[in-house]
Design a protein around this motif. Sequence first.
Motif, short mmCIF file in Angstrom:
data_model
loop_
_atom_site.label_atom_id
_atom_site.label_comp_id
_atom_site.label_asym_id
_atom_site.label_seq_id
_atom_site.Cartn_x
_atom_site.Cartn_y
_atom_site.Cartn_z
N PRO A 80 -32.89 -18.62 -29.59
CA PRO A 80 -32.25 -18.84 -28.29
C PRO A 80 -33.08 -19.74 -27.39
CG PRO A 80 -33.34 -16.72 -28.30
CD PRO A 80 -33.47 -17.27 -29.70
N GLN A 83 -36.64 -20.71 -25.98
CA GLN A 83 -37.58 -20.83 -27.10
C GLN A 83 -37.22 -21.98 -28.04
OE1 GLN A 83 -36.35 -17.87 -26.12
NE2 GLN A 83 -38.13 -16.61 -25.61
N ARG A 186 -31.03 -8.23 -33.05
CA ARG A 186 -31.32 -9.32 -32.12
C ARG A 186 -32.37 -8.97 -31.07
NH1 ARG A 186 -30.29 -14.88 -32.21
NH2 ARG A 186 -30.09 -15.66 -30.10
N TYR A 189 -35.72 -9.22 -32.58
CA TYR A 189 -36.00 -10.62 -32.88
C TYR A 189 -36.49 -11.36 -31.63
CZ TYR A 189 -35.04 -15.53 -34.06
OH TYR A 189 -35.14 -16.88 -34.25
N GLU A 190 -35.79 -11.18 -30.52
CA GLU A 190 -36.18 -11.87 -29.28
C GLU A 190 -37.51 -11.35 -28.76
OE1 GLU A 190 -32.95 -11.80 -26.52
OE2 GLU A 190 -31.67 -13.07 -27.77
N ARG A 194 -40.87 -13.62 -27.86
CA ARG A 194 -41.62 -13.56 -26.59
C ARG A 194 -43.08 -13.20 -26.84
NH1 ARG A 194 -36.65 -11.19 -25.04
NH2 ARG A 194 -37.49 -9.09 -25.33
#
Length: 421
Positions: A80, A83, A186, A189-190, A194
């Motif tokens: 996303p 990133q 998800r 994953y995010e 980060r």
Amino acid sequence: MSTPPDPIDLFGTEYTRDPYPLYAELRERGPVHRVRFPSGVRAWLVTGYEAAHQALTDTRLGKDHARGNAAWRARASIMPEPQHSQLQVHLLHQDPPRHTALRRLITDAFAPQRVEGLRPRFQAMADALLDGLPDAGEADLVEVFAGRFPFRVLAHVIGLPGEFEERFDRDWGKVVQPVGPSDPGRPAYEARLRGLQRYIADLVVHKRGERGEDLLSRLVAARDDGRIGQEELDSMIFQLLVAGQEPVTNQISTALVTLLRHPDHLAALAGRPELLPRAVEELLRYDSAFELTTWRFFAEDADLHGTRIPAGDSVIVSLCAANRDARQFPDADTLHFDRTPNPHLAFGHGTHFCPGAALARIELQIALGTLLRRLPGLRPAVPDDELRWIPAVLARGVDRLPVTYGAPATCPVADGPDAAC
């Protein structure tokens, strides 16, 4: 315009475990095929050695994501924003002349003569990882060795400080595995993304304060004097940390699986370590951790081996399918340590040939040689069908590899109490 053929799914348990039957079928049909990935993105897959070799040097095909059309962008930008913009402008997604300028910054660190000179240090690292194991027993070779050795090597080669080596979370490497926007995984994953970004930011601050002659220091200096931008710096560090070690981990595990499936070859290699350089080349050809290349795009509608490819559609080259093409490699589905010549494409070809290929070859030679020497009698600890292959789209490897090593158990039989069971 004719309707594109229905895409072939490049996912599922059977495909992930063994993609080679499908690749053989596709090679027989022709060189270019419409395929679909787990995220839903559709692409054109190139199979066959000659077609792959040509595609990898086709100057019409570019790697810059800006070339991708709306249909590709809607599903393929799995990473996303922000990133994607901040971590995806590294070498794999650049075209000349920018690619040439960025690649020049890293080539010295991975030069064959330099990394060959570091072989004794790498050997010591490999031995240290096994020093704590008992003389016989069971072990997960990914956990105790393959998941650790490549990162220790990489840390030394690029100048990663000890505290940052300890702080690095291997789980961050999963950011290259596909997780679509609606996937239940998800959020995790995010969170990985980060965490990795914070790590990179802290690393840049540290290197800016403690400059050295290492690669990371030189990249930070290139950012500070304006030769590269902040996104390029962060992306190149991202590529080094993830692409610089996870594929080697996967290749060690894949090579070991191949050897465990071919015990005669394993025994031959254990008894004759001088076979290692040629054996490594054949293991790379036989089952490569870099299964598929990253995206390529035509800037305008183009013909590719008789197939019309719309501008901005993604083109993927199957390195594994090319490396099993019998028109290039006689008896291609058979493991031959004496195969020569062996012009496999495991490291790609052309402008984007892997800059760390020489280092990876040394790592594989040391890894396999050390494991076979230090863990005699190596054999699987679980049935082959219980191995879990990672779900990454572009890569092959197993996330665990349980083995048994040492003298086999004995039991009383007619021939005497010391006969092997």
